[in-house]
Design a protein around this motif. Structure first.
Motif, PDB file in Angstrom:
ATOM      1  N   LEU A 102     -14.924  47.600   8.789  1.00 31.27           N
ATOM      2  CA  LEU A 102     -14.102  47.564   9.954  1.00 31.27           C
ATOM      3  C   LEU A 102     -13.519  44.995   9.370  1.00 31.27           C
ATOM      4  O   LEU A 102     -14.238  44.558   9.285  1.00 31.27           O
ATOM      5  CB  LEU A 102     -14.439  47.330  11.164  1.00 31.27           C
ATOM      6  CG  LEU A 102     -14.812  48.755  11.855  1.00 31.27           C
ATOM      7  CD1 LEU A 102     -15.801  49.084  12.739  1.00 31.27           C
ATOM      8  CD2 LEU A 102     -13.991  49.727  10.967  1.00 31.27           C
TER       9      LEU A 102
ATOM     10  N   TYR B 135     -15.838  45.783  16.405  1.00 30.94           N
ATOM     11  CA  TYR B 135     -15.597  46.412  17.337  1.00 30.94           C
ATOM     12  C   TYR B 135     -16.552  46.320  18.817  1.00 30.94           C
ATOM     13  O   TYR B 135     -17.591  47.665  18.447  1.00 30.94           O
ATOM     14  CB  TYR B 135     -15.354  47.930  17.114  1.00 30.94           C
ATOM     15  CG  TYR B 135     -13.956  48.051  16.136  1.00 30.94           C
ATOM     16  CD1 TYR B 135     -13.480  47.072  14.917  1.00 30.94           C
ATOM     17  CD2 TYR B 135     -12.663  49.579  16.449  1.00 30.94           C
ATOM     18  CE1 TYR B 135     -12.363  47.147  14.371  1.00 30.94           C
ATOM     19  CE2 TYR B 135     -11.764  49.680  15.734  1.00 30.94           C
ATOM     20  CZ  TYR B 135     -11.992  48.299  14.682  1.00 30.94           C
ATOM     21  OH  TYR B 135     -10.119  48.573  14.357  1.00 30.94           O
TER      22      TYR B 135
ATOM     23  N   GLU C  20     -15.088  48.178  21.810  1.00 33.60           N
ATOM     24  CA  GLU C  20     -15.006  48.844  22.309  1.00 33.60           C
ATOM     25  C   GLU C  20     -15.401  50.352  22.126  1.00 33.60           C
ATOM     26  O   GLU C  20     -14.940  50.926  20.942  1.00 33.60           O
ATOM     27  CB  GLU C  20     -13.933  48.642  22.873  1.00 33.60           C
ATOM     28  CG  GLU C  20     -13.101  47.674  23.479  1.00 33.60           C
ATOM     29  CD  GLU C  20     -13.639  47.924  24.971  1.00 33.60           C
ATOM     30  OE1 GLU C  20     -13.539  49.000  25.713  1.00 33.60           O
ATOM     31  OE2 GLU C  20     -13.721  46.995  24.868  1.00 33.60           O
TER      32      GLU C  20
ATOM     33  N   GLU D 163     -12.444  52.675  20.378  1.00 34.36           N
ATOM     34  CA  GLU D 163     -11.830  51.928  19.356  1.00 34.36           C
ATOM     35  C   GLU D 163     -12.719  52.612  18.042  1.00 34.36           C
ATOM     36  O   GLU D 163     -12.369  52.973  17.237  1.00 34.36           O
ATOM     37  CB  GLU D 163     -11.595  50.536  18.689  1.00 34.36           C
ATOM     38  CG  GLU D 163     -10.538  50.034  19.902  1.00 34.36           C
ATOM     39  CD  GLU D 163     -10.452  47.912  19.913  1.00 34.36           C
ATOM     40  OE1 GLU D 163      -9.366  48.030  20.024  1.00 34.36           O
ATOM     41  OE2 GLU D 163     -11.511  47.624  19.401  1.00 34.36           O
ATOM     42  N   VAL D 164     -13.955  52.228  18.476  1.00 30.15           N
ATOM     43  CA  VAL D 164     -14.616  53.415  16.986  1.00 30.15           C
ATOM     44  C   VAL D 164     -14.488  54.559  16.764  1.00 30.15           C
ATOM     45  O   VAL D 164     -14.376  55.172  15.726  1.00 30.15           O
ATOM     46  CB  VAL D 164     -16.037  52.917  17.627  1.00 30.15           C
ATOM     47  CG1 VAL D 164     -17.781  53.810  16.529  1.00 30.15           C
ATOM     48  CG2 VAL D 164     -16.875  51.404  17.645  1.00 30.15           C
TER      49      VAL D 164
ATOM     50  N   ASN E  86     -11.740  55.878  17.035  1.00 31.53           N
ATOM     51  CA  ASN E  86     -10.628  56.061  16.944  1.00 31.53           C
ATOM     52  C   ASN E  86     -10.668  55.354  15.031  1.00 31.53           C
ATOM     53  O   ASN E  86     -10.220  56.637  14.591  1.00 31.53           O
ATOM     54  CB  ASN E  86      -9.582  55.088  17.625  1.00 31.53           C
ATOM     55  CG  ASN E  86      -9.419  55.829  18.256  1.00 31.53           C
ATOM     56  OD1 ASN E  86      -9.244  56.380  19.187  1.00 31.53           O
ATOM     57  ND2 ASN E  86      -8.410  54.291  19.463  1.00 31.53           N
TER      58      ASN E  86
ATOM     59  N   THR F 139     -21.816  45.982  19.184  1.00 32.19           N
ATOM     60  CA  THR F 139     -21.351  45.783  18.155  1.00 32.19           C
ATOM     61  C   THR F 139     -21.236  46.535  16.879  1.00 32.19           C
ATOM     62  O   THR F 139     -21.744  46.287  16.673  1.00 32.19           O
ATOM     63  CB  THR F 139     -20.574  44.221  18.454  1.00 32.19           C
ATOM     64  OG1 THR F 139     -20.533  43.793  20.018  1.00 32.19           O
ATOM     65  CG2 THR F 139     -19.605  43.890  17.386  1.00 32.19           C
TER      66      THR F 139
ATOM     67  N   GLY G 182      -7.382  49.524  17.780  1.00 32.58           N
ATOM     68  CA  GLY G 182      -8.255  49.568  16.899  1.00 32.58           C
ATOM     69  C   GLY G 182      -8.191  50.307  15.540  1.00 32.58           C
ATOM     70  O   GLY G 182      -9.411  50.747  14.465  1.00 32.58           O
TER      71      GLY G 182
ATOM     72  N   THR H 257      -6.861  51.940  11.698  1.00 32.36           N
ATOM     73  CA  THR H 257      -6.816  50.989  10.475  1.00 32.36           C
ATOM     74  C   THR H 257      -6.175  51.508   9.319  1.00 32.36           C
ATOM     75  O   THR H 257      -5.445  50.930   8.165  1.00 32.36           O
ATOM     76  CB  THR H 257      -7.938  50.424  10.375  1.00 32.36           C
ATOM     77  OG1 THR H 257      -8.994  51.631   8.966  1.00 32.36           O
ATOM     78  CG2 THR H 257      -8.886  50.223  10.901  1.00 32.36           C
TER      79      THR H 257
END
Length: 334
Positions: free
Chosen positions: A180, A184, A186, A189-190, A192, A262, A319, A321
Motif C-alpha cells: 500500500l 492503513y 481504518e 479502507e483495508v 476496500n 495498521t 482508501g 488504489t
C-alpha cells in the motif's frame, strides 16, 4: 517506464535478425528466450550468436546484457541467473547439472520454486537441488501432484516443454500482492483494497477460463506495528472466479484473524485451479450463471475501453488504489 518498454520492443526487433518470430518468446519486459534450431547453419553455434547479440545490444543501445545458453528453457534460464549474469555469456549442458545445479541452496534460488514450496520442501528434509533430485519421486507426487513430478525432473535439468510454455505446466494459481502507498489504520479502507484485489484476481482467472476452490488472504502489518501479519486459506465446495465470491471468503478470513493493527501489505490468491466449466449450477443460487457472465462482460468492457472504464465505487474512496494504479505503466509511473 514507457522508455523502458520502448527499448525492450526495439531489442526484440534486434532478435528478429537472427531467428524468426515464432522462435522468440518474450518472458518478461527484460528477458526473452530464443530457439536457435536451424539458425546455427547461418550464423554459427550458440556461443557465436550470443556474442553477436550481446555486442549489437551494447553498440546500438549502450546497454549491457547477459545470455544463458542451454539445451532447454530451464537450463538456459538457470544458466542465465546463476552464471551468465556474472560472466556475460555462459553455457550449461546436462553434464553440468550435478556440479553446478545440485549444490544450489536455498531452493528458492531455482527458477520455478517459490518461498512457500521451498518451505514445504525444507519440512520434508530437502534443502538443496541435489537432495530434491535424489528424493523419492512417488512421495513428491503424493505431496505436490503433477508439480512434484516436474520438480523432480527439473532437479535433473530435464524440461520437455516447448518454447513459450511456463516452467510448471498449467497455471497453478492466480494472485495479486500489493504494498500500500501508506499505512492503513481504518478497517473499512483495508476492506476496500481487498475488494479491488479480489476483482483483479477474478479477472486474471477469467482471462484463462479457469476457476479455483481455495482462496488465500495475506495481511502484512506496518513497521510501526513491528511487522507481522497473517496468511490464511479456505477451500470452498464449488470452484469460482466470481469477484464477490472470492471477496466473501476473504472477509471471513479477515474477520477471524485481523488484530486491528495498521496494515501496509495485502495479497489474495486463488488456487486449486480447475477449468471454468467445472463451476456447477446451484439450485439454491439461481443467479449464479448471471453473476458468472457479468464478470466476463465487465472484463470485455475494461479490455476495450481501459481499466478505468468500469470501477467499483470503493475505488473512488480515499482508501481506494485502483484509480491511481490505472495511471501506471507496468506498475510504475510512465
Amino acid at each position: 517506464m514507457s522508455t523502458y518498454l520502448r527499448l525492450s520492443t526495439e531489442i526484440t526487433r534486434l532478435f528478429h535478425r537472427y531467428v524468426p518470430k515464432e522462435s522468440i518468446h518474450t518472458y518478461s519486459v527484460d528477458e526473452s528466450f530464443l530457439e536457435l534450431d536451424g539458425a546455427t547453419n547461418l550464423w554459427g553455434d550458440a556461443q557465436i550468436v550470443a556474442q553477436k547479440i550481446k555486442d549489437e545490444i551494447e553498440r546500438e543501445f549502450q546497454l549491457p546484457c547477459a545470455i544463458g545458453i542451454g539445451p532447454n528453457m530451464l537450463l538456459s534460464k538457470l544458466c542465465l541467473d546463476l552464471e551468465a549474469k556474472k560472466k556475460g555469456v555462459a553455457e550449461w549442458t546436462y553434464e553440468d547439472v550435478e556440479k553446478k545445479l545440485w549444490p544450489l541452496s536455498p531452493l528458492s534460488e531455482m527458477w520455478g520454486i517459490g518461498r512457500r514450496v521451498e518451505k514445504t520442501l525444507n519440512n520434508m528434509g530437502i534443502f538443496t537441488v541435489g537432495q530434491l533430485a535424489r528424493y523419492d519421486l512417488e512421495k513428491l507426487e503424493a505431496k505436490f501432484g503433477i508439480m512434484g513430478n516436474q520438480l523432480y525432473y527439473h532437479a535433473w535439468g530435464i524440461d520437455l516443454s516447448e518454447i513459450g510454455a511456463p516452467i510448471m505446466e498449467g497455471q497453478v494459481s492466480f494472485g495479486k500482492s500489493q504494498i500500500l502507498l501508506r499505512d492503513y489504520t481504518e478497517e473499512e479502507e483495508v476492506k476496500n483494497v481487498i475488494l479491488e484485489i479480489c476483482e483483479e484476481v477474478g479477472r486474471r482467472a477469467r482471462s484463462s477460463k479457469m476457476a479455483g476452490r481455495t482462496i488465500s488472504l495475506g495481511v502484512g502489518y506496518s513497521k510501526d506495528e513491528f511487522g507481522g501479519g497473517f496468511h490464511r486459506s479456505r477451500s470452498i465446495t464449488n470452484p469460482t472466479n466470481i469477484t464477490m465470491d472470492i471477496y466473501r471468503v476473504c472477509m471471513e478470513l479477515f474477520h477471524e484473524h485481523y488484530q486491528k493493527k495498521t496494515v501496509r501489505q495485502l495479497s489474495v490468491t486463488l488456487s486449486n485451479i480447475v477449468p471454468d466449466e467445472s463451476m456447477q449450477l446451484n439450485l439454491f443460487d439461481p443467479e449464479l450463471p448471471k453473476r458468472r457472465e457479468l464478470g466476463y462482460v465487465m472484463d470485455k468492457i475494461r479490455y476495450r475501453h481501459g481499466s478505468r472504464a468500469l470501477l467499483r465505487a470503493v475505488s473512488y474512496t480515499p482508501g481506494g488504489t485502483a484509480v491511481y494504479r490505472s495511471k501506471l505503466v507496468g506498475g510504475h509511473k510512465s
